[in-house]
Design an enzyme around this catalytic site. Structure first.
Site, short mmCIF file in Angstrom:
data_model
loop_
_atom_site.label_atom_id
_atom_site.label_comp_id
_atom_site.label_asym_id
_atom_site.label_seq_id
_atom_site.Cartn_x
_atom_site.Cartn_y
_atom_site.Cartn_z
N LYS A 135 155.64 64.45 165.22
CA LYS A 135 154.84 65.67 165.00
C LYS A 135 154.63 65.79 163.49
O LYS A 135 155.44 65.30 162.72
CB LYS A 135 155.60 66.89 165.52
CG LYS A 135 154.71 68.09 165.80
CD LYS A 135 154.05 68.04 167.16
CE LYS A 135 153.06 69.17 167.32
NZ LYS A 135 152.53 69.24 168.70
N ASP A 175 146.78 70.04 167.16
CA ASP A 175 147.71 71.09 167.62
C ASP A 175 147.14 72.39 167.05
O ASP A 175 145.93 72.45 166.74
CB ASP A 175 149.15 70.80 167.12
CG ASP A 175 150.18 71.72 167.77
OD1 ASP A 175 150.46 71.55 168.97
OD2 ASP A 175 150.71 72.62 167.10
P1 NDP Z 1 144.90 76.84 168.88
O1 NDP Z 1 144.99 76.81 167.41
O2 NDP Z 1 143.67 76.38 169.56
O3 NDP Z 1 145.21 78.32 169.42
C1 NDP Z 1 146.40 78.98 169.10
C2 NDP Z 1 146.35 80.38 169.67
O4 NDP Z 1 147.61 80.99 169.48
C3 NDP Z 1 145.34 81.28 168.98
O5 NDP Z 1 144.90 82.25 169.90
C4 NDP Z 1 146.19 81.92 167.88
O6 NDP Z 1 145.69 83.17 167.42
C5 NDP Z 1 147.49 82.12 168.62
N1 NDP Z 1 148.61 82.13 167.68
C6 NDP Z 1 148.91 81.17 166.77
N2 NDP Z 1 150.00 81.53 166.07
C7 NDP Z 1 150.37 82.74 166.54
C8 NDP Z 1 151.41 83.64 166.24
N3 NDP Z 1 152.31 83.37 165.28
N4 NDP Z 1 151.49 84.81 166.96
C9 NDP Z 1 150.58 85.08 167.92
N5 NDP Z 1 149.57 84.27 168.25
C10 NDP Z 1 149.48 83.12 167.58
O7 NDP Z 1 146.18 76.02 169.40
P2 NDP Z 1 146.43 75.34 170.79
O8 NDP Z 1 145.83 76.14 171.89
O9 NDP Z 1 146.09 73.91 170.69
O10 NDP Z 1 148.02 75.38 170.89
C11 NDP Z 1 148.71 76.50 171.45
C12 NDP Z 1 150.13 76.10 171.79
O11 NDP Z 1 150.09 75.01 172.73
C13 NDP Z 1 150.99 75.59 170.63
O12 NDP Z 1 152.34 75.93 170.88
C14 NDP Z 1 150.82 74.08 170.72
O13 NDP Z 1 151.89 73.39 170.10
C15 NDP Z 1 150.84 73.90 172.22
N6 NDP Z 1 150.28 72.67 172.70
C16 NDP Z 1 148.96 72.34 172.45
C17 NDP Z 1 148.44 71.17 172.95
C18 NDP Z 1 147.00 70.86 172.83
O14 NDP Z 1 146.55 69.92 173.51
N7 NDP Z 1 146.22 71.57 172.04
C19 NDP Z 1 149.29 70.20 173.67
C20 NDP Z 1 150.63 70.68 173.95
C21 NDP Z 1 151.10 71.85 173.44
P3 NDP Z 1 144.77 83.23 166.08
O15 NDP Z 1 143.40 82.82 166.53
O16 NDP Z 1 144.88 84.63 165.63
O17 NDP Z 1 145.39 82.26 165.12
#
Ligand code: NDP
Length: 455
Positions: A135, A175
């Site tokens: 990562k 991510d």
């Molecule tokens: P994105 O950046 O597309 O979206 C993240 C979302 O989470 C946004 O809505 C963001 O809000 C919100 N967010 C981020 N940080 C915080 C916080 N501290 N408190 C509250 N809300 C928060 O990321 P992904 O959808 O790709 O990833 C989301 C999760 O899934 C992560 O844990 C990632 O590690 C996991 N994941 C993702 C994969 C993938 O294929 N993308 C694969 C496996 C796991 P805002 O817009 O305000 O920042």
């Protein structure tokens, strides 16, 4: 000749292991949490398998192969010089090249990336594909930056990272904060520096070696996991009220799949708060969110202004009564109190789309209440599984059809579910998916490490 380890001895080993981990990694609370969660499942499992103890297998898994930390210097649009810190944690490559995403977010620390790389090792093992765990990322905040600033940052970041990655060595992906735009800039810079067009990143655009359904895979897979858990109890998603957090990549496609399967999603969120729409977030409303978050890069509160919904500033959606929960935003977003609230409001299942979204006490509450609980390393493995398929397509210079890939994703999630059942079924027939995922993920990596001898 090896002897069986008694349960008192196993507990003692666990305590010694965990206190050593804390001592060697001071202040890295997320990393401690992730390792502790795995260790509580693995130590009882290996109690009668002393070779794992003798060869210090879990100790070796919890010490990354290496950590690369580097300075990233770039210029903003006003000509100011900006400095960030970049990382790549290469945790374990026993079963394949390091594989795992890059995260750009201001709260990225070494602890966060070590927890994610450790988790990734088990998750990748569960997919059945030859991928190790890694990562990386940076404490860079893409929010509020122009496209040109994001491009300059990505180019500066890759100018160091390219020395440490390669299609048979380490293959990063996206991510939080790293989506299609960032992967394009990163891949372009890698290609420029090395003059090689190879599958060194996944999540690429379809025009330059990306795979169909990679974008959808994590969110879809998280819902497939829930579908499989419910099916084992002769139940289904149809008609269920669902609470989802996040509004990024994973959340979006989780909502889309729940809708396909006849469920109703009543919440989504971002880091400013959550919206509650009791009528359900249908396809049209979801398209509005995708435009809002990926094109206009706005805040989720605008949804409440547009549709008949309420916005809850600074809050998380776990007080909303529901049947099913899909946390899809970030780590530690459900605490113990919120887990108990969900259970007492009638929640029967949780499938974790985000990585480690539930604090340890919340996880314990779900497992003690014996509700369906799919931990992230199993539930969100669909994304990296399709990334693994993207690597295969790149090295074979082929592209599979959407139909083939949808079938492979569905099958991968069913296989992961079945491994969890095999290793997690308890004497009263309750399936402890947490234990199942941890042990099933451990065994394959551990056996490969044993085969290599002491390294
Ligand atoms: P994105 O950046 O597309 O979206 C993240 C979302 O989470 C946004 O809505 C963001 O809000 C919100 N967010 C981020 N940080 C915080 C916080 N501290 N408190 C509250 N809300 C928060 O990321 P992904 O959808 O790709 O990833 C989301 C999760 O899934 C992560 O844990 C990632 O590690 C996991 N994941 C993702 C994969 C993938 O294929 N993308 C694969 C496996 C796991 P805002 O817009 O305000 O920042």
């Amino acid at each position: 000749m090896s002897k069986k380890v008694t349960s008192a001895k196993s507990k003692e080993y666990m305590e010694r292991f965990y206190s050593g981990l804390q001592r060697r990694n001071p202040g890295e609370t997320e990393f401690h949490q992730a390792v502790y969660e795995v260790a509580t499942s693995v130590f009882p499992y290996i109690a009668d398998k002393p070779h794992y103890h003798e060869k210090q297998i879990l100790e070796r898994m919890a010490e990354p192969d290496r950590v690369i930390i580097f300075r990233v210097v770039w210029e903003d649009d006003e000509g100011n010089v900006r400095v960030n810190r970049g990382y790549r944690v290469q945790n374990n490559n026993a079963i394949g090249p390091y594989k795992g995403g890059l995260r750009f977010h201001p709260n990225v620390t070494l602890s966060v990336l070590k927890f994610l790389a450790f988790e990734q090792t088990f998750k990748n093992s569960l997919t059945g594909l030859p991928m190790g765990g890694g990562k990386g990322g940076a404490d860079f905040n893409p929010k509020g930056k122009s496209d040109a600033e994001v491009m300059r940052f990505c180019q500066a970041f890759m100018s160091e990272l390219y020395k440490h990655i390669g299609p048979d060595m380490d293959v990063p992906a996206g991510d939080i904060g790293v989506g299609a735009r960032e992967i394009g800039f990163l891949f372009g810079q890698y290609k420029r520096l090395t003059t090689q067009f190879v599958g060194v990143l996944t999540g690429k655009g379809l025009e330059f070696g990306g795979s169909l359904i990679r974008t959808e895979a994590t969110g879809y897979g998280t819902v497939y996991m829930m579908e499989s858990m419910l099916a084992l109890k002769n139940d289904a998603i149809e008609g269920k009220t669902c609470v989802v957090s996040g509004s990024g990549n994973v959340a979006t496609y989780a909502v889309e799949k729940v809708n396909h399967l006849g469920g109703k999603v009543v919440t989504m969120s971002d880091s400013s708060g959550f919206i509650h729409d009791p009528d359900g977030i249908d396809a049209e409303k979801l398209a509005y969110i995708v435009d809002l978050k990926t094109v206009r890069r706005g805040r989720i509160s605008e949804y409440a202004d547009r549709f008949n919904a309420t916005f809850h500033q600074g809050q998380r959606p776990w007080s909303v009564a529901c049947d099913l929960v899909f946390p899809c935003a970030t780590q530690n977003e459900i605490n113990s109190e919120e887990a108990h609230t969900l259970i007492s409001n009638g929640c029967i299942g949780v499938s974790e789309g985000a990585n480690m979204p539930t604090e340890q006490a919340g996880v314990d509450a779900f497992v003690e209440a014996k509700i369906l609980f799919a931990p992230s390393k199993a539930a969100n493995a669909g994304g990296v599984a399709v990334s693994g398929l993207e690597m295969s397509q790149n090295s074979g210079r082929i592209s599979w059809s959407e139909e083939d890939l949808q079938g492979l994703l569905r099958k991968t999630m069913t296989d992961i579910h079945d491994q969890c059942v095999e290793f997690g079924r308890e004497s009263d027939d309750y399936v402890n998916y947490l234990k199942g995922a941890n042990v099933a993920g451990f065994v394959k990596v551990a056996d490969a490490m044993l085969a290599y001898g002491v390294l």
